[in-house]
Write a protein that holds these residues in place. Structure first.
Motif, short mmCIF file in Angstrom:
data_model
loop_
_atom_site.label_atom_id
_atom_site.label_comp_id
_atom_site.label_asym_id
_atom_site.label_seq_id
_atom_site.Cartn_x
_atom_site.Cartn_y
_atom_site.Cartn_z
N ILE A 103 -14.94 -10.25 14.44
CA ILE A 103 -16.37 -10.44 14.64
C ILE A 103 -17.10 -9.11 14.84
N PHE A 104 -16.50 -8.21 15.64
CA PHE A 104 -17.16 -6.95 15.97
C PHE A 104 -16.76 -5.81 15.04
N GLY A 105 -15.95 -6.08 14.04
CA GLY A 105 -15.58 -5.05 13.08
C GLY A 105 -14.77 -3.92 13.68
N LEU A 106 -13.86 -4.25 14.59
CA LEU A 106 -13.03 -3.23 15.24
C LEU A 106 -11.75 -3.03 14.44
N PRO A 107 -11.41 -1.80 14.10
CA PRO A 107 -10.21 -1.53 13.30
C PRO A 107 -8.94 -1.49 14.14
N GLY A 108 -8.62 -2.61 14.80
CA GLY A 108 -7.45 -2.67 15.67
C GLY A 108 -6.29 -3.38 15.00
N ILE A 109 -5.23 -3.61 15.75
CA ILE A 109 -4.06 -4.25 15.16
C ILE A 109 -4.29 -5.75 14.95
N GLY A 110 -5.29 -6.33 15.62
CA GLY A 110 -5.62 -7.73 15.36
C GLY A 110 -6.16 -7.90 13.96
N ASP A 111 -7.10 -7.06 13.57
CA ASP A 111 -7.64 -7.08 12.21
C ASP A 111 -6.54 -6.76 11.20
N MET A 112 -5.66 -5.83 11.55
CA MET A 112 -4.55 -5.46 10.67
C MET A 112 -3.59 -6.63 10.48
N THR A 113 -3.36 -7.39 11.53
CA THR A 113 -2.46 -8.54 11.46
C THR A 113 -2.96 -9.56 10.46
N VAL A 114 -4.24 -9.86 10.50
CA VAL A 114 -4.82 -10.84 9.56
C VAL A 114 -4.68 -10.35 8.13
N THR A 148 0.81 -1.22 0.00
CA THR A 148 0.00 0.00 0.00
C THR A 148 0.84 1.27 0.00
N GLY A 149 2.11 1.16 0.38
CA GLY A 149 2.97 2.34 0.44
C GLY A 149 2.74 3.20 1.67
N GLU A 150 1.83 2.79 2.57
CA GLU A 150 1.55 3.57 3.78
C GLU A 150 2.71 3.47 4.77
N ASN A 151 2.91 4.53 5.52
CA ASN A 151 3.90 4.49 6.58
C ASN A 151 3.44 3.49 7.64
N VAL A 152 4.29 2.51 7.93
CA VAL A 152 3.90 1.41 8.81
C VAL A 152 3.59 1.90 10.22
N LEU A 153 4.48 2.72 10.78
CA LEU A 153 4.29 3.17 12.15
C LEU A 153 3.03 4.02 12.29
N ARG A 154 2.78 4.87 11.29
CA ARG A 154 1.58 5.71 11.35
C ARG A 154 0.32 4.86 11.29
N SER A 155 0.33 3.82 10.45
CA SER A 155 -0.84 2.95 10.34
C SER A 155 -1.12 2.22 11.64
N ILE A 156 -0.05 1.75 12.32
CA ILE A 156 -0.23 1.04 13.58
C ILE A 156 -0.69 1.99 14.68
N VAL A 157 -0.11 3.18 14.73
CA VAL A 157 -0.50 4.16 15.76
C VAL A 157 -1.98 4.51 15.63
N ASN A 158 -2.49 4.57 14.39
CA ASN A 158 -3.91 4.89 14.19
C ASN A 158 -4.82 3.77 14.69
N ARG A 159 -4.32 2.53 14.66
CA ARG A 159 -5.14 1.40 15.06
C ARG A 159 -4.89 0.94 16.50
N LEU A 160 -3.75 1.30 17.04
CA LEU A 160 -3.37 0.81 18.36
C LEU A 160 -4.34 1.19 19.48
#
Length: 313
Positions: A259-270, A83-95
């Motif tokens: 299951i609950f559609g939460l935009p966290g790092i768990g969903d990001m990991t998958v 995706t070209g997204e900054n990795v740290l910024r993407s994680i910080v947004n979901r953390l």
């Protein structure tokens, strides 16, 4: 106490290094042609080779790891290959989503486990058997089944909470609470079942100690003995189990966030693991490892405060 904390921090830093090296090595074992995945099956071979060279994949694994580590220690985890997204910024947004879930589950587990465990240990009889039965049921039920039942009952049938979605705490505290309550409940059931049994067993063991009988013979109120002596001495094993539960909760968060559609790092990991996006996966591994190490450090500090002998163990 300071030396105790410094030793734990040093051990945590060493563990992070080992985890990062082994993770990078294992991720590099699969023979994945990233350049081909990015450019498509119809791309020319020279373009694929050029893309792999651009990503540094034409070098040895050790050279790739050394380059990654030199940037990671400065807080630079690079950009996503896909995706070209900054990795740290993407994680910080979901953390914050995952941290809210983990903190909520930990607090609920600690409070309910203490109440149920002490209640069962002190009252014994039917109360003790009831708590044990509930503990076995809560621990035996599959996590995904518990989550689905909670969604159907409290979101679909009763309509008390939204079934999916997440509202940030900064946007609406009430909205945040409504969207995080069911996921916390789904994860807390098994955790409370396990920790409450440990609390119960620890409190029973302490109540059987000779010094507790001595305190009773001196006429101290039962409530004072329980809160000032028994619970403090029984807390260390329960804290250890609670810290271990936190590690398991991170794995359960992946399923619950799906299951609950939460935009966290768990969903990001998958999402990024299925793509083989090593920069994102490595950053997620390190963030998860840091969370686990920090929680274990807090548990060790609390145990060291409760039991000075643990500081030199």
């Amino acid at each position: 106490m300071l030396n105790f904390v410094v030793r734990r921090i040093a051990a945590g830093v060493l563990l992070l290094f080992v985890i990062s090296f082994l993770s990078y090595l294992l991720l590099s074992i699969p023979d994945l042609d990233v350049g081909r995945e990015l450019l498509g099956s119809s791309a020319a071979a020279d373009l694929v080779e050029a893309k792999n060279a651009e990503l540094g994949l034409d070098r040895s694994v050790l050279a790739q790891y050394a380059d990654w580590l030199s940037h990671a220690v400065r807080g630079d985890f690079g950009a996503s290959w896909f995706t070209g997204e900054n990795v740290l910024r993407s994680i910080v947004n979901r953390l914050p989503v995952t941290v809210s879930l983990m903190v909520g589950v930990t607090l609920v587990t600690a409070v309910l486990s203490l109440l149920l465990g002490v209640w069962a240990a002190v009252r014994r009889g039917p109360v003790d058997r009831l708590v044990q039965v509930l503990g076995v049921l809560g621990y035996a039920l599959p996590g995904f089944l518990v989550a689905l039942i909670i969604v159907v009952v409290f979101a679909v049938r009763l309509g008390w909470f939204p079934a999916i979605g997440y509202i940030g705490l900064d946007r609406s505290p009430s909205g945040w609470l409504s969207t995080i309550t069911l996921p916390i409940a789904a994860l807390s059931i098994a955790a409370v079942a396990g920790v409450s049994q440990q609390v119960r067993g620890s409190v029973i063991d302490v109540l059987r100690q000779d010094y507790v009988r001595t305190l009773r013979s001196r006429g101290l109120p039962p409530s004072r003995i329980l809160f000032r002596h028994v619970i403090r001495n029984a807390a260390a094993p329960a804290l250890t189990v609670l810290g271990m539960q936190f590690v398991g909760l991170l794995g359960g968060a992946v399923l619950v966030e799906q299951i609950f559609g939460l935009p966290g790092i768990g969903d990001m990991t998958v999402t990024y693991t299925t793509r083989g996006d090593i920069p994102v996966i490595m950053a997620l591994v390190m963030v998860t490892a840091v969370l686990v190490i920090v929680v274990n450090l807090i548990v060790d500090i609390l145990i060291g405060w409760l039991n000075p002998k643990a500081r030199v163990a």
